[in-house]
Design an enzyme around this catalytic site. Sequence first.
Site, PDB file in Angstrom:
ATOM      1  N   ASP A 121     -31.721 -52.283 -32.132  1.00  0.00           N
ATOM      2  CA  ASP A 121     -31.296 -52.921 -33.523  1.00  0.00           C
ATOM      3  C   ASP A 121     -31.434 -54.113 -33.353  1.00  0.00           C
ATOM      4  OD1 ASP A 121     -29.440 -53.074 -35.842  1.00  0.00           O
ATOM      5  OD2 ASP A 121     -28.108 -54.001 -34.543  1.00  0.00           O
TER       6      ASP A 121
ATOM      7  N   ASP B 105     -29.670 -57.383 -36.016  1.00  0.00           N
ATOM      8  CA  ASP B 105     -28.807 -57.916 -36.257  1.00  0.00           C
ATOM      9  C   ASP B 105     -27.457 -57.728 -35.533  1.00  0.00           C
ATOM     10  OD1 ASP B 105     -29.730 -59.416 -38.572  1.00  0.00           O
ATOM     11  OD2 ASP B 105     -29.639 -57.239 -39.705  1.00  0.00           O
TER      12      ASP B 105
ATOM     13  N   GLU C  72     -18.089 -51.417 -44.031  1.00  0.00           N
ATOM     14  CA  GLU C  72     -18.824 -51.023 -42.933  1.00  0.00           C
ATOM     15  C   GLU C  72     -17.999 -51.152 -41.555  1.00  0.00           C
ATOM     16  OE1 GLU C  72     -22.403 -53.581 -42.589  1.00  0.00           O
ATOM     17  OE2 GLU C  72     -22.624 -52.740 -40.470  1.00  0.00           O
TER      18      GLU C  72
ATOM     19  N   SER D  87     -33.903 -51.646 -37.746  1.00  0.00           N
ATOM     20  CA  SER D  87     -33.202 -52.246 -38.403  1.00  0.00           C
ATOM     21  C   SER D  87     -32.902 -52.076 -39.752  1.00  0.00           C
ATOM     22  CB  SER D  87     -33.656 -53.879 -38.463  1.00  0.00           C
ATOM     23  OG  SER D  87     -32.625 -54.776 -39.051  1.00  0.00           O
ATOM     24  N   ALA D  88     -31.564 -51.974 -40.223  1.00  0.00           N
ATOM     25  CA  ALA D  88     -31.274 -51.756 -41.617  1.00  0.00           C
ATOM     26  C   ALA D  88     -31.483 -53.149 -42.430  1.00  0.00           C
ATOM     27  CB  ALA D  88     -29.879 -51.273 -41.754  1.00  0.00           C
TER      28      ALA D  88
ATOM     29  N   LYS E 103     -30.248 -44.332 -40.187  1.00  0.00           N
ATOM     30  CA  LYS E 103     -31.285 -44.646 -39.504  1.00  0.00           C
ATOM     31  C   LYS E 103     -32.055 -43.624 -38.601  1.00  0.00           C
ATOM     32  CE  LYS E 103     -30.380 -49.383 -37.968  1.00  0.00           C
ATOM     33  NZ  LYS E 103     -30.027 -50.421 -36.812  1.00  0.00           N
TER      34      LYS E 103
ATOM     35  N   ASP F 172     -25.271 -52.364 -32.213  1.00  0.00           N
ATOM     36  CA  ASP F 172     -24.109 -52.670 -32.237  1.00  0.00           C
ATOM     37  C   ASP F 172     -23.037 -51.969 -33.343  1.00  0.00           C
ATOM     38  OD1 ASP F 172     -25.180 -53.832 -34.656  1.00  0.00           O
ATOM     39  OD2 ASP F 172     -23.414 -55.050 -34.963  1.00  0.00           O
TER      40      ASP F 172
HETATM   41  P1  TMP Z   1     -29.057 -54.104 -38.635  1.00  0.00           P
HETATM   42  O1  TMP Z   1     -29.448 -52.725 -38.771  1.00  0.00           O
HETATM   43  O2  TMP Z   1     -30.253 -54.838 -38.155  1.00  0.00           O
HETATM   44  O3  TMP Z   1     -27.874 -54.408 -37.664  1.00  0.00           O
HETATM   45  O4  TMP Z   1     -28.724 -54.809 -40.056  1.00  0.00           O
HETATM   46  C1  TMP Z   1     -27.811 -54.432 -41.007  1.00  0.00           C
HETATM   47  C2  TMP Z   1     -26.728 -55.439 -41.394  1.00  0.00           C
HETATM   48  O5  TMP Z   1     -27.203 -56.231 -42.743  1.00  0.00           O
HETATM   49  C3  TMP Z   1     -25.328 -54.708 -41.668  1.00  0.00           C
HETATM   50  O6  TMP Z   1     -24.396 -55.082 -40.525  1.00  0.00           O
HETATM   51  C4  TMP Z   1     -25.022 -55.300 -43.030  1.00  0.00           C
HETATM   52  C5  TMP Z   1     -25.965 -56.511 -43.240  1.00  0.00           C
HETATM   53  N1  TMP Z   1     -26.124 -56.582 -44.719  1.00  0.00           N
HETATM   54  C6  TMP Z   1     -25.724 -57.998 -45.229  1.00  0.00           C
HETATM   55  O7  TMP Z   1     -25.388 -58.930 -44.629  1.00  0.00           O
HETATM   56  N2  TMP Z   1     -26.049 -58.102 -46.580  1.00  0.00           N
HETATM   57  C7  TMP Z   1     -26.586 -57.346 -47.434  1.00  0.00           C
HETATM   58  O8  TMP Z   1     -27.012 -57.341 -48.692  1.00  0.00           O
HETATM   59  C8  TMP Z   1     -26.925 -55.831 -46.848  1.00  0.00           C
HETATM   60  C9  TMP Z   1     -27.393 -54.861 -47.835  1.00  0.00           C
HETATM   61  C10 TMP Z   1     -26.600 -55.514 -45.510  1.00  0.00           C
HETATM   62 MG    MG Z   2     -26.524 -54.311 -36.075  1.00  0.00          MG
END
Ligand code: TMP
Ligand code: MG
Length: 287
Positions: A27, A29, A71, A139-140, A189, A229
């Site tokens: 992942d 973030d 979340e 990543s999301a 995912k 995470d």
């Molecule tokens: P990740 O999969 O790389 O951890 O990314 C997802 C993170 O993105 C999740 O913890 C929430 C964050 N996010 C924001 O900070 N702002 C937003 O507008 C959206 C849709 C997600």
């Molecule tokens: Mg993350």
Amino acid sequence: MNWLRRRQLLEQLECHRCRLLPQVIADFDMTLTKYMVEGRRGQSTHALLSQGSTDYDRKRQELFDIYYPMEISPNIPVEEKTKLMETWWGKSHGLLVEGGLNIENIRQSVEKGTVGFREGIADLFEILDGEGVPLLIFSAGLADIIEEILRQKLHRTFPNIRVVSNRMNFDKDGNLTGFIGKTIHVLNKNEHALEMAAPLHDEEGHSVGSNGNGSSFIKGRKNVILLGDHLGDLGMSDGVAYDNRISVGFLNENVENWLDTYRRAFDIVVLNDGTLDCVVELIQELR
Ligand code: TMP
Ligand code: MG
């Protein structure tokens, strides 16, 4: 970290005689990046993006303030949370398109953003590159931002890295027109095929935007080291026909409420912005 469990897992890999050919699925973030950066909360790829319109940046921040606590809440059932996350990502991406965004906004946002890699990242990237181990960043967040962060912070390219994430589509003037493919959020995912993986750079090192083939990238890699995470990150390896998987969970907040669950879900748990050293050691032991 549970060293006994780690030893057992390494023995398991050995006894299956498949020490060779690992792959890493990570992942982005708050897994590869830090939760706290110089005393401030680190920004996700979505959060650091400034559209060049304070109105739209504020609207997306308001969404964050509503949905992020959901979340990380341990009290919302997963089906309900999945719907909430779909809504959040849908609204947030809608605002990015509606409010306007161009490639220059991305470059400047990354320059100004509060984002830093977790300690040990340089050693990890070097050893993965040196050993020819593929790293799939799943990543999301936003693929275009992740690639800009890698470009700006690493000062070199890594041919073994692919990014699977929400990818933007731009017109010939560099203005955002929409997103490519189905939205990836933190809880779906597992549904995302690896075909979305795009090569980060072509053979001459130039950045490329088109989709590549993630499955051929990791073909034959039967040992997975998964880094995440979020519990939903465990689904990142669902599309992979692996023999063995070692999962490392990075627990950054709400530690008291989540620790037992993370210990049960992940093989190794790293707390509070701990380093990536345990992952480097795993790769060293597997080579
Ligand atoms: P990740 O999969 O790389 O951890 O990314 C997802 C993170 O993105 C999740 O913890 C929430 C964050 N996010 C924001 O900070 N702002 C937003 O507008 C959206 C849709 C997600
Ligand atoms: Mg993350």
